[in-house]
Design an enzyme around this catalytic site. Structure first.
Site, PDB file in Angstrom:
ATOM      1  N   SER A 616      -5.868   2.903  -2.304  1.00  0.00           N
ATOM      2  CA  SER A 616      -6.706   3.821  -1.603  1.00  0.00           C
ATOM      3  C   SER A 616      -8.001   3.659  -2.080  1.00  0.00           C
ATOM      4  O   SER A 616      -9.012   3.980  -1.282  1.00  0.00           O
ATOM      5  CB  SER A 616      -6.484   5.126  -1.689  1.00  0.00           C
ATOM      6  OG  SER A 616      -6.214   5.736  -3.010  1.00  0.00           O
ATOM      7  N   THR A 638       2.885   5.336  -1.794  1.00  0.00           N
ATOM      8  CA  THR A 638       2.460   3.948  -1.184  1.00  0.00           C
ATOM      9  C   THR A 638       0.741   3.924  -1.368  1.00  0.00           C
ATOM     10  O   THR A 638       0.546   2.855  -1.038  1.00  0.00           O
ATOM     11  CB  THR A 638       2.855   4.002   0.273  1.00  0.00           C
ATOM     12  OG1 THR A 638       2.461   5.235   1.160  1.00  0.00           O
ATOM     13  CG2 THR A 638       4.560   3.915   0.412  1.00  0.00           C
ATOM     14  N   CYS A 639       0.099   4.898  -1.231  1.00  0.00           N
ATOM     15  CA  CYS A 639      -1.372   4.854  -1.421  1.00  0.00           C
ATOM     16  C   CYS A 639      -1.868   4.430  -2.622  1.00  0.00           C
ATOM     17  O   CYS A 639      -2.919   3.786  -2.799  1.00  0.00           O
ATOM     18  CB  CYS A 639      -2.065   6.032  -1.130  1.00  0.00           C
ATOM     19  SG  CYS A 639      -1.499   6.744   0.667  1.00  0.00           S
ATOM     20  N   PHE A 640      -0.821   4.410  -3.521  1.00  0.00           N
ATOM     21  CA  PHE A 640      -1.416   4.013  -5.003  1.00  0.00           C
ATOM     22  C   PHE A 640      -0.251   2.871  -5.703  1.00  0.00           C
ATOM     23  O   PHE A 640      -0.411   2.753  -6.426  1.00  0.00           O
ATOM     24  CB  PHE A 640      -1.441   5.325  -5.938  1.00  0.00           C
ATOM     25  CG  PHE A 640      -1.909   6.275  -5.409  1.00  0.00           C
ATOM     26  CD1 PHE A 640      -3.455   6.060  -5.487  1.00  0.00           C
ATOM     27  CD2 PHE A 640      -1.393   7.302  -4.915  1.00  0.00           C
ATOM     28  CE1 PHE A 640      -4.301   7.273  -4.881  1.00  0.00           C
ATOM     29  CE2 PHE A 640      -2.214   8.439  -4.389  1.00  0.00           C
ATOM     30  CZ  PHE A 640      -3.657   8.543  -4.309  1.00  0.00           C
TER      31      PHE A 640
END
EC number: 2.3.2.26
Length: 671
Positions: A616, A638-640
């Protein structure tokens, strides 16, 4: 793989996707099976109508290089002039039954091809390995030369095709007439001459059992009568590896298996020495070449996203969709957006889920949406052939009165993915990308779509065409059960193809197959794509780079993954980490892709691999963190690009919990 032959139990299960002019047809099929032109077996007639099943079992003795040839016949088509031949297929044993793998049972599909291309399908087989049979292969038992000749002793040189598709010749004093005729001569034989050759062949082999000679006769007959078909089958199992290293020689054993002689050590082996040589000699050269390709691609990417028309607006575009109806929701929303709206920062929300989109949610959105859009079941796209899973636009999609709107939507989705640096999960045939880049298409491009069809066109190009082929400037197409004649040029069905106009015919066929049959659909798709990504931007890439830009890299290198992974509360020497990488090395490519998608939101990678993964807040490595109780499943952020793994007590427990997590869990939450 030295001196290895082993026994396998072959079970013919059933036939899949057997089509005639696009319609599933009831047959009474049986198979002729041959192994290296030595073992000949005839199966029983299959039972069933829509699903043709055998349950036929037979033991075979094979080597890793053995070629298994299947010929399909139909009892219903047998008459005075035809033996009911339908088509054939072949496979190298080592391509589906690796000798050094501990697994003993392998299920595989062997693609069937017919001379006319009217039949498509595959035979589903189960191979069960039993015991190894080591053999000594003395180096002086066979001789190889480069011509077919009759020498003074009355011996002839017999043509043989090895597992790499190369032609070799075996000296034999008991050579049959049919084996002494070159392929070039066979191509030019008339049916009457072929019949004479076959009759002589039968006469010379009267001492063999009647069943075996009849089966062998059929195998040879159809390989010779349908030369382009046999060529395409040989090319299916051919692998070009270049010249042998110094001091090595390729020979044939008495039972026609290829083996290799190392004259420096006076030893023989089944293993191809070129495998190791190619790998060791080309590592540094290939690495430099790959790095140059990566660098050039990265420069193009940087140039593209630095252009003013590719700048993302600071305002937000929020899309709220349901997982169950992602396609329908996205179509309703995206079709109505203005171009300026599509250039806003994209934020995705799934209904009834709390997850915030810092990159991972939108990656999963495009993953789910691409699986829905490009599913052949929706009839917008179709697989190129039964054995080529590259996608192309379906000509029959125009039956939908709103097809232009749907293809414009598909183009917009492709544009959104590129614009916002997300990946789709789709594989198009290469000519599709060339059309987007406005590159001219030619006969060679047909090979990337349908290799069997290409071989037929190539045969027409390289041979004389006369009235006996009954060709004209039209094609027959099946449209929902109805046969329709389509003219390639005005009044084409009444214009015969001959040597003078055959190049125009091939050009018209190529244009129809690759362009005109789906022109309206493609123009709508291209229009939607160009609303976000103009041609001036797209055309800095070639077709392979455009594929990577849209879909990322498909291949997952576990060592590369491991090299660019960080750990929190774990170290590389902890058991859980060691087990994790061992499992990934053992898993299939499909299961590795599912894990990557679970942990990052996408199953695709940047061209340069894991080192260029983004989260992100910019570049972010994949991370494994020690979090949770052993009763819990692994958790993804999932963002990281982070995977939380509890400290499980065994490798088996880790595999069980990971498998459940990637297969059974879906949805986003917040912490």
């Amino acid at each position: 793989m030295e001196n290895i032959r082993f026994e396998v139990q072959l079970t013919i299960l059933h036939v899949e996707g057997l089509w005639k002019n696009g319609l599933l047809r009831s047959l009474k099929p049986y198979l002729l099976i041959s192994v290296d032109d030595d073992q000949f077996i005839k199966t029983n007639v299959a039972s069933g109508t829509l699903r043709l099943s055998w349950g036929f079992t037979q033991k075979l003795t094979v080597s890793p290089q053995s070629i298994i040839l299947l010929q399909l016949f139909d009892e219903k088509q047998k008459n005075e002039t035809s033996d009911g031949f339908v088509g054939l297929g072949a496979a190298v044993v080592n391509s589906f039954l690796p000798f050094n793998n501990p697994k003993d049972d392998y299920k595989t599909r062997i693609t069937l091809r017919s001379p006319s291309g009217s039949y498509r399908g595959s035979v589903v087989c189960l191979f069960k390995r039993s015991k190894f049979l080591p053999e000594e292969l003395p180096a002086d038992k066979s001789q190889i030369c480069t011509d077919i000749i009759d020498d003074a002793s009355g011996c002839a040189w017999e043509t043989r095709i090895d597992e790499f598709g190369h032609v070799y010749y075996l000296k034999s004093p008991q050579l049959s007439v049919i084996s002494a005729i070159s392929h070039e001569k066979l191509e030019n034989l008339t049916p009457k001459q072929l019949k004479e050759v076959f009759s002589q062949f039968l006469f010379n082999n009267q001492s063999k059992s009647s069943l075996k000679i009849n089966l062998e006769y059929k195998v040879i007959k159809h390989l010779l009568e349908h030369y382009p078909l046999a060529l395409s089958v040989r090319q299916q199992v051919a692998v070009e590896k270049g010249p042998l290293p110094a001091g090595w020689e390729m020979r044939l054993s008495e039972d026609y298996h290829v083996y290799f002689v190392d004259h420096s050590t006076k030893t023989t082996t089944w293993s191809d020495p070129r495998d190791n040589v190619v790998a060791s000699d080309s590592v540094s050269e290939n690495t430099d070449s790959i790095q140059q390709i990566n660098d050039e691609y990265q420069r193009k990417i940087a140039y593209m996203y630095d252009r003013p028309e590719m700048a993302v607006n600071d305002a937000q575009l929020q899309l709220k969709v349901s997982r169950a109806t992602t396609f329908e929701d996205a179509y309703d929303i995206i079709s109505k957006l203005s171009v300026s709206d599509m250039k806003k920062k994209l934020l995705i929300r799934f209904r009834n889920e709390d997850g915030l989109d810092y990159g991972g949610v939108s990656r999963e959105f495009f993953y789910i949406l691409s699986h829905a859009i490009f599913n052949p079941g929706y009839s917008l796209f179709e697989y190129a052939t039964d054995d080529n899973y590259g996608l192309q636009i379906s000509p029959l999609s125009s039956v939908n009165p709103d097809f232009r709107s749907y293809f414009r939507f598909v183009g917009r989705v492709m544009g959104l993915a590129i614009y916002h640096r997300r990946y789709l999960d789709v594989q198009f045939v290469l000519p599709f990308y060339k059309r987007i880049l406005q590159k001219p298409l030619c006969l060679e491009d047909v090979k990337d779509v349908d290799e069997v069809y290409y071989e037929s066109l190539k045969w027409i190009k390289n041979n004389d065409v006369d009235e006996s082929l009954c060709l004209n400037f039209s094609v027959e197409e099946n449209r929902f059960g109805e046969s329709v004649t389509v003219d390639l040029i005005p009044n084409g069905r009444n214009i015969a193809v001959n040597n003078q106009n055959k190049m125009n015919y091939l050009k018209a066929l190529t244009e129809h197959k690759l362009v005109t049959s789906t022109e309206e659909q493609f123009n709508a798709l291209k229009g939607g794509l160009n609303e976000l990504i103009p041609d001036s931007v797209l055309q800095i890439f070639n077709e392979n780079e455009l594929d990577t830009l849209l879909n990322g890299k498909r291949d997952i290198d576990v060592q590369d993954w491991k090299r660019f992974t960080d750990y929190r509360s774990y170290t590389e020497t902890d058991d859980i980490v060691i087990w994790f990488w061992e499992l990934l090395s053992e898993w299939s490519p499909e299961k590795k892709a599912k894990l990557l998608q679970f942990a990052t939101g996408t199953s695709r990678l940047p061209l340069s691999g894991f080192k260029d993964m983004h989260g992100s807040d910019g570049p972010r490595k994949f991370t494994i963190e020690k979090v949770g109780h052993i009763s819990q499943l692994p958790k993804a952020h999932t963002c990281f690009n982070r995977l939380d793994i509890p400290p499980y007590n065994s490798k088996e427990e880790l595999e069980q919990k990971l498998t459940i997590a990637i297969q059974e869990t879906a949805g986003f939450g917040t912490e």
